[in-house]
Design an enzyme around this catalytic site. Structure first.
Site, mmCIF file in Angstrom:
data_model
loop_
_atom_site.group_PDB
_atom_site.id
_atom_site.type_symbol
_atom_site.label_atom_id
_atom_site.label_comp_id
_atom_site.label_asym_id
_atom_site.label_seq_id
_atom_site.Cartn_x
_atom_site.Cartn_y
_atom_site.Cartn_z
ATOM 1 N N GLU A 30 -5.935 3.117 3.407
ATOM 2 C CA GLU A 30 -6.578 3.643 4.628
ATOM 3 C C GLU A 30 -7.991 4.141 4.334
ATOM 4 O OE1 GLU A 30 -5.410 3.272 7.532
ATOM 5 O OE2 GLU A 30 -3.275 2.921 7.235
ATOM 6 N N ASP B 9 0.860 -1.181 0.000
ATOM 7 C CA ASP B 9 0.000 0.000 0.000
ATOM 8 C C ASP B 9 0.897 1.232 0.000
ATOM 9 O OD1 ASP B 9 0.910 -0.688 2.515
ATOM 10 O OD2 ASP B 9 -1.080 -1.037 3.344
HETATM 11 C C1 LIG Z 1 -3.717 -1.867 9.183
HETATM 12 C C2 LIG Z 1 -4.668 -0.766 9.447
HETATM 13 O O1 LIG Z 1 -4.498 -0.010 10.401
HETATM 14 N N1 LIG Z 1 -5.698 -0.622 8.590
HETATM 15 C C3 LIG Z 1 -6.754 0.341 8.753
HETATM 16 C C4 LIG Z 1 -7.740 0.175 7.631
HETATM 17 C C5 LIG Z 1 -8.836 1.230 7.594
HETATM 18 C C6 LIG Z 1 -10.164 0.699 7.161
HETATM 19 C C7 LIG Z 1 -11.252 1.747 7.035
HETATM 20 N N2 LIG Z 1 -10.854 2.964 6.438
HETATM 21 C C8 LIG Z 1 -11.889 2.004 8.402
HETATM 22 O O2 LIG Z 1 -11.514 2.955 9.076
HETATM 23 O O3 LIG Z 1 -12.810 1.280 8.753
HETATM 24 C C9 LIG Z 1 -7.452 0.111 10.101
HETATM 25 O O4 LIG Z 1 -7.974 1.104 10.652
HETATM 26 O O5 LIG Z 1 -7.490 -1.020 10.610
#
Ligand SMILES: CC(=O)N[C@@H](CCC[C@H](N)C(=O)O)C(=O)O
EC number: 3.5.1.47
Length: 376
Positions: free
Chosen positions: A129, A69
């Site tokens: 993200e 990413d």
């Molecule tokens: C690994 C990590 O921290 N990923 C993020 C992914 C975000 C998903 C989405 N935008 C949300 O906020 O639901 C995480 O917050 O886990």
């Protein structure tokens, strides 16, 4: 690439974090790095702010993919590092994507020096993200001509020591859904609450009631998360707020519990509307499917990692983090693993400061794994 070159490149990425689908400088930096590595057996394709690199093998029997990413987060950096801190105000690589990209380029540099036997695909994917780059990338058929037989990705793990890798078969990361709620009532003078419909009070009750969903509605043997990260409302201390906004994220270990959580949020919203005489509008934003590691390929990788004297392997528990890499795994067998980077501060923390020794270690580990897969 040398250890020093990897560290210098990571610092360059670190200085220019950009949010989802706005990663134009990042894309240019990736292309600038790839240019001197280019070989006649390489092809490069752009997709929005992403980059896909195809490395044709000398005697291909399979196509192996590695995904990284590339986006940053809207966080004001507070790492205390002056030398190479973010130069983009209010933005930071606080989830390690600067590491992920550097490692991808480090691995690619190995296949610039030597043509691999099998085909390789490196995917530099935007907007992990949010709002999510993997799903539209796949839906638009970007990988069609270079379709991989297997895919892998890594994610930095601040809580693990450098030299550690960790994963598990099956569910590694949760299902996620964003959550945005707008509340609309009636503003008024602070001294005349009976003439108004106060959305600060309504939003406060709403956020408090949301806390009952995981505690009272989900099976205690299941698990879920409803986190509210933003609450906004009002304009002045003596004015009753006409509107408020609540933003959060939902996490679950199954689609069924995700649906149950959303059903309960909607029921609570209706209750707030009735008790505070207001309107609530719910928007679930982007949703990510779970990251489900392929059992056989993950077991094979775990056996490889256990035998690799350069790393220590630890079996991982499932986590409530989300990752749109799950969409790749829905269509292509593969796995994701955690890479130890030993920071006292965690992911999404403005003080995150991963240990850069992990860069060279990861390049060497993943390259050894790919070479081993190509020999099989
Ligand atoms: C690994 C990590 O921290 N990923 C993020 C992914 C975000 C998903 C989405 N935008 C949300 O906020 O639901 C995480 O917050 O886990």
């Amino acid at each position: 690439m040398t250890v020093e070159e990897l560290i210098a490149l990571r610092r360059q990425f670190h200085q220019i974090p950009e949010i989802g689908f706005k990663e134009t400088k990042t894309q240019q930096l990736i292309l600038d790095q790839l240019e001197p590595l280019m070989k006649e057996y390489w092809s490069i394709k752009l997709w929005r702010t992403g980059v896909i690199v195809y490395v044709a093998g000398s005697d291909p029997k399979q196509t192996l993919a590695y995904r990284t990413d590339i986006d940053g987060l809207p966080i004001e950096e507070n790492s205390g590092i002056e030398e190479y801190a973010s130069t983009h105000k209010g933005m930071m690589h606080a989830c390690g994507h600067d590491f992920h990209m550097t490692i991808a380029i480090g691995i690619l540099s190995q296949y610039s020096a030597h043509q691999p036997k099998d085909n390789l695909v490196f995917i530099f994917q935007p907007a992990e993200e949010g709002p999510g780059g993997a799903e539209p990338m796949l839906a638009e058929g970007v990988l069609k001509e270079w379709w991989p037989d297997q895919i892998m990705a890594l994610h930095i793990a601040p809580e693990l020591p450098v030299g550690t890798v960790s994963t598990r078969e099956g569910l590694l990361f949760a299902n996620t859904s964003e959550l945005f709620i707008d509340l609309k009532g009636k503003g008024g003078h602070a001294a005349y609450p009976h003439t108004a419909r106060d959305m600060v009070v309504a939003a406060s009750h709403f956020v408090t009631q949301l806390q009952t969903i995981v505690a009272r509605n989900l099976n205690p043997l299941d698990s879920g998360v409803v986190t509210i990260g933003v609450i906004q409302g009002g304009t002045k201390q003596n004015i009753i707020a006409e509107t408020a906004r609540v933003e959060g994220t939902i996490r679950s270990l199954s689609i069924e519990s995700m649906n149950e959580i959303k059903h309960r949020i909607e029921a609570i919203a209706k209750g707030i509307e009735a008790s505070f005489e207001c309107e609530l509008t719910i928007d679930y934003g982007s949703n990510y499917c779970q990251v489900a590691n392929h059992p056989k390929l993950t077991q094979e990788y775990m056996d490889f990692a256990e035998a690799d004297s350069e790393v220590t392997f630890i079996e991982a528990p499932a986590a409530m983090t989300g990752e749109d890499f799950g969409y790749f795994l829905e269509q292509i067998p593969g796995f994701m693993f955690w890479l130890g980077v030993d920071s006292p501060y965690g992911l999404h923390d403005a003080r995150l400061n991963p240990d850069e020794r992990a860069l060279a270690q990861a390049v060497s580990h993943v390259t050894s794994y790919l070479n081993w897969k190509m020999k099989k």
